[in-house]
Design a protein around this motif. Structure first.
Motif, PDB file in Angstrom:
ATOM      1  N   LEU A   1      13.234  28.602 -22.787  1.00 53.10           N
ATOM      2  CA  LEU A   1      12.564  27.819 -22.567  1.00 53.10           C
ATOM      3  C   LEU A   1      13.171  28.546 -20.832  1.00 53.10           C
ATOM      4  CD1 LEU A   1      12.921  24.279 -24.117  1.00 53.10           C
ATOM      5  CD2 LEU A   1      10.809  25.972 -22.781  1.00 53.10           C
ATOM      6  N   SER A   2      14.762  28.420 -20.097  1.00 61.66           N
ATOM      7  CA  SER A   2      15.182  29.438 -19.739  1.00 61.66           C
ATOM      8  C   SER A   2      14.776  30.294 -18.981  1.00 61.66           C
ATOM      9  CB  SER A   2      16.986  29.788 -19.719  1.00 61.66           C
ATOM     10  OG  SER A   2      17.123  30.529 -20.792  1.00 61.66           O
ATOM     11  N   GLU A   3      13.940  31.245 -19.618  1.00 56.46           N
ATOM     12  CA  GLU A   3      13.658  32.805 -18.949  1.00 56.46           C
ATOM     13  C   GLU A   3      12.301  31.743 -18.608  1.00 56.46           C
ATOM     14  OE1 GLU A   3      14.750  36.007 -19.093  1.00 56.46           O
ATOM     15  OE2 GLU A   3      16.560  34.622 -20.040  1.00 56.46           O
ATOM     16  N   PHE A   4      11.697  31.041 -19.089  1.00 51.20           N
ATOM     17  CA  PHE A   4      10.168  31.211 -18.788  1.00 51.20           C
ATOM     18  C   PHE A   4      10.508  29.908 -17.075  1.00 51.20           C
ATOM     19  CE2 PHE A   4       9.165  32.324 -22.309  1.00 51.20           C
ATOM     20  CZ  PHE A   4       7.131  32.016 -22.529  1.00 51.20           C
ATOM     21  N   MET A   5      11.364  29.194 -17.311  1.00 48.68           N
ATOM     22  CA  MET A   5      11.713  28.193 -15.994  1.00 48.68           C
ATOM     23  C   MET A   5      11.993  29.114 -15.130  1.00 48.68           C
ATOM     24  SD  MET A   5      13.932  24.569 -17.971  1.00 48.68           S
ATOM     25  CE  MET A   5      12.412  24.027 -18.632  1.00 48.68           C
ATOM     26  N   LYS A   6      12.303  30.153 -15.241  1.00 52.36           N
ATOM     27  CA  LYS A   6      13.006  31.171 -14.381  1.00 52.36           C
ATOM     28  C   LYS A   6      11.630  31.811 -13.123  1.00 52.36           C
ATOM     29  CE  LYS A   6      17.424  33.083 -15.746  1.00 52.36           C
ATOM     30  NZ  LYS A   6      18.131  33.691 -16.551  1.00 52.36           N
ATOM     31  N   GLN A   7      10.594  31.754 -14.195  1.00 54.67           N
ATOM     32  CA  GLN A   7       9.265  31.700 -13.230  1.00 54.67           C
ATOM     33  C   GLN A   7       8.445  31.322 -12.957  1.00 54.67           C
ATOM     34  OE1 GLN A   7       6.877  33.718 -16.800  1.00 54.67           O
ATOM     35  NE2 GLN A   7       9.267  35.317 -17.121  1.00 54.67           N
ATOM     36  N   VAL A   8       8.848  29.380 -12.974  1.00 56.54           N
ATOM     37  CA  VAL A   8       8.270  28.588 -12.455  1.00 56.54           C
ATOM     38  C   VAL A   8       8.714  28.868 -10.944  1.00 56.54           C
ATOM     39  CG1 VAL A   8       8.210  26.644 -11.562  1.00 56.54           C
ATOM     40  CG2 VAL A   8       8.446  26.920 -14.113  1.00 56.54           C
ATOM     41  N   SER A   9       7.631  28.871  -9.271  1.00 55.47           N
ATOM     42  CA  SER A   9       7.321  28.808  -8.352  1.00 55.47           C
ATOM     43  C   SER A   9       8.386  27.871  -7.792  1.00 55.47           C
ATOM     44  CB  SER A   9       6.406  28.907  -7.424  1.00 55.47           C
ATOM     45  OG  SER A   9       6.770  28.723  -6.361  1.00 55.47           O
TER      46      SER A   9
ATOM     47  N   ALA B   1      15.470  21.477 -22.828  1.00 56.17           N
ATOM     48  CA  ALA B   1      14.262  22.112 -21.426  1.00 56.17           C
ATOM     49  C   ALA B   1      15.380  21.301 -20.308  1.00 56.17           C
ATOM     50  CB  ALA B   1      13.126  21.212 -21.621  1.00 56.17           C
ATOM     51  N   MET B   2      16.110  20.354 -21.214  1.00 57.90           N
ATOM     52  CA  MET B   2      16.977  20.042 -20.096  1.00 57.90           C
ATOM     53  C   MET B   2      17.682  20.967 -19.597  1.00 57.90           C
ATOM     54  SD  MET B   2      17.502  15.825 -20.501  1.00 57.90           S
ATOM     55  CE  MET B   2      16.146  14.751 -19.962  1.00 57.90           C
ATOM     56  N   ALA B   3      18.719  21.437 -20.440  1.00 55.99           N
ATOM     57  CA  ALA B   3      19.907  21.934 -20.415  1.00 55.99           C
ATOM     58  C   ALA B   3      18.573  23.815 -20.195  1.00 55.99           C
ATOM     59  CB  ALA B   3      20.233  22.512 -21.736  1.00 55.99           C
ATOM     60  N   ALA B   4      18.252  24.185 -20.404  1.00 52.94           N
ATOM     61  CA  ALA B   4      17.464  25.429 -19.432  1.00 52.94           C
ATOM     62  C   ALA B   4      17.077  25.052 -18.011  1.00 52.94           C
ATOM     63  CB  ALA B   4      15.589  25.102 -20.471  1.00 52.94           C
ATOM     64  N   PHE B   5      16.367  24.175 -17.595  1.00 55.22           N
ATOM     65  CA  PHE B   5      15.875  24.055 -15.804  1.00 55.22           C
ATOM     66  C   PHE B   5      17.479  24.021 -15.602  1.00 55.22           C
ATOM     67  CE2 PHE B   5      15.579  20.901 -13.251  1.00 55.22           C
ATOM     68  CZ  PHE B   5      14.556  21.166 -12.660  1.00 55.22           C
ATOM     69  N   ALA B   6      18.240  23.705 -15.992  1.00 51.44           N
ATOM     70  CA  ALA B   6      19.553  23.027 -15.365  1.00 51.44           C
ATOM     71  C   ALA B   6      20.726  25.168 -15.023  1.00 51.44           C
ATOM     72  CB  ALA B   6      20.829  22.563 -15.980  1.00 51.44           C
ATOM     73  N   LEU B   7      20.319  25.132 -16.421  1.00 51.12           N
ATOM     74  CA  LEU B   7      21.070  26.505 -15.748  1.00 51.12           C
ATOM     75  C   LEU B   7      20.204  27.814 -15.550  1.00 51.12           C
ATOM     76  CD1 LEU B   7      21.805  27.349 -20.029  1.00 51.12           C
ATOM     77  CD2 LEU B   7      23.488  26.572 -17.920  1.00 51.12           C
ATOM     78  N   SER B   8      18.818  27.460 -15.100  1.00 48.37           N
ATOM     79  CA  SER B   8      18.133  27.808 -14.352  1.00 48.37           C
ATOM     80  C   SER B   8      17.732  28.061 -12.578  1.00 48.37           C
ATOM     81  CB  SER B   8      16.736  28.303 -15.223  1.00 48.37           C
ATOM     82  OG  SER B   8      15.898  27.006 -15.716  1.00 48.37           O
ATOM     83  N   GLU B   9      17.530  26.515 -12.545  1.00 46.31           N
ATOM     84  CA  GLU B   9      18.040  26.180 -11.034  1.00 46.31           C
ATOM     85  C   GLU B   9      19.027  26.630 -10.129  1.00 46.31           C
ATOM     86  OE1 GLU B   9      15.810  24.164  -8.405  1.00 46.31           O
ATOM     87  OE2 GLU B   9      14.728  25.153 -10.074  1.00 46.31           O
ATOM     88  N   TYR B  10      20.341  25.562 -11.444  1.00 44.06           N
ATOM     89  CA  TYR B  10      21.339  25.994 -10.377  1.00 44.06           C
ATOM     90  C   TYR B  10      22.092  26.233 -10.400  1.00 44.06           C
ATOM     91  CZ  TYR B  10      19.352  20.764 -10.690  1.00 44.06           C
ATOM     92  OH  TYR B  10      18.238  19.698 -11.100  1.00 44.06           O
TER      93      TYR B  10
END
Length: 279
Positions: free
Chosen positions: A161-169, A93-102
């Motif tokens: 998880l990265s695909e789902f985190m990209k959908q977070v507002s 989840a941490m890696a997916a958040f970093a890849l999708s957010e930054y």
């Protein structure tokens, strides 16, 4: 109104297909369970029949509980599976958040590198992994299995998880930053609750290969004190004679944690699988 009816119909159809495939997948489990309560003769005579007064027999379960340390094997499997799932979910989840957010140099290459773990089986590196564990002094330890299974599950976890985190507002996350929340607080308190269905999906699909795996326990942890339940069940399988009553009983007991996990996460699992399939 018509669009709403179409969407509702598509949702019902998607759930019906998923339930159908679930029932088909559970049929072998049903066969194992009913045969674990039957005598050896009845197993081969009528494998699809339910146990009756004449065929009912608990010899398989008594053999499993008396021969070998079944509860020790079960405990080892639980420790390895739960610890591996924890590390896969938190680090994935941490890696997916970093890849999708930054956005940073090498973002795409990092994502592709992690995706290679899905396409290249980790078992191809068994010899190198064994040499690494020997050099580290981790052979015949549960830590060796936890490390391998964590590395095995991370690519799929990051990919999903990265695909789902990209959908977070983005507005929600930016609002948190305006309120002074740290990136860790935004991740744990805002993002993770919104991707809970995806987390449940990753947990289920990661747990099953770990719990049922025989290869790495046989290679990295074959000692009696660290045997997993799948490896421990092999004691009933001989070169010339197999105690099918004990094998089926052991498999039936080993299935219970998977079924419990599925029942706990079933709603989140269905939401995670069908998310994005209908509008």
């Amino acid at each position: 109104m018509a669009q709403a009816r179409i969407s509702a119909g598509q949702s019902i159809a998607a759930h019906a297909v998923l339930i159908t495939y679930t029932l088909i997948a559970l049929f072998p489990v049903f066969v194992i369970l009913i045969n674990s309560f039957k005598s050896r003769k009845a197993i081969f005579a009528e494998p699809l029949a339910l146990p009756t007064r004449d065929t009912f027999d608990l010899i398989g379960y008594t053999t499993v509980l008396k021969q070998g340390d079944f509860f020790g094997y079960f405990q080892n499997s639980m420790i390895v599976t739960v610890a591996s799932l924890f590390f896969v979910l938190i680090f994935g989840a941490m890696a997916a958040f970093a890849l999708s957010e930054y956005r940073f140099r090498g973002n795409l290459l990092t994502g592709l590198y992690l995706a290679l773990g899905i396409m290249i089986p980790i078992r191809l590196g068994t010899v190198a992994i064994l040499e690494l564990m020997v050099a580290s002094g981790l052979v015949n330890t549960l830590m060796a299995l936890i490390l391998v299974y964590t590395a095995q599950g991370l690519p799929l976890a990051v990919f999903i998880l990265s695909e789902f985190m990209k959908q977070v507002s983005d507005d929600l996350k930016n609002a948190g930053r305006v309120d002074g929340l740290s990136e860790y607080t935004i991740f744990f308190r805002l993002v993770l609750p919104l991707v809970r269905p995806a987390m449940a999906t990753v947990a289920v699909f990661t747990m099953i290969p770990i719990w049922n795996d025989l290869w790495f326990p046989l290679i990295l942890a074959p000692a009696e004190s660290v045997k997993t339940i799948t490896l421990g069940s092999q004691v009933f399988i001989g070169q010339f004679v197999t105690n099918w009553n004990a094998v089926l009983a052991a498999l039936s007991l080993a299935i219970l944690p998977v079924l419990v996990l599925y029942l706990i996460f079933s709603r989140q699992l269905i939401r995670g699988i069908t998310a994005g399939a209908v509008k």
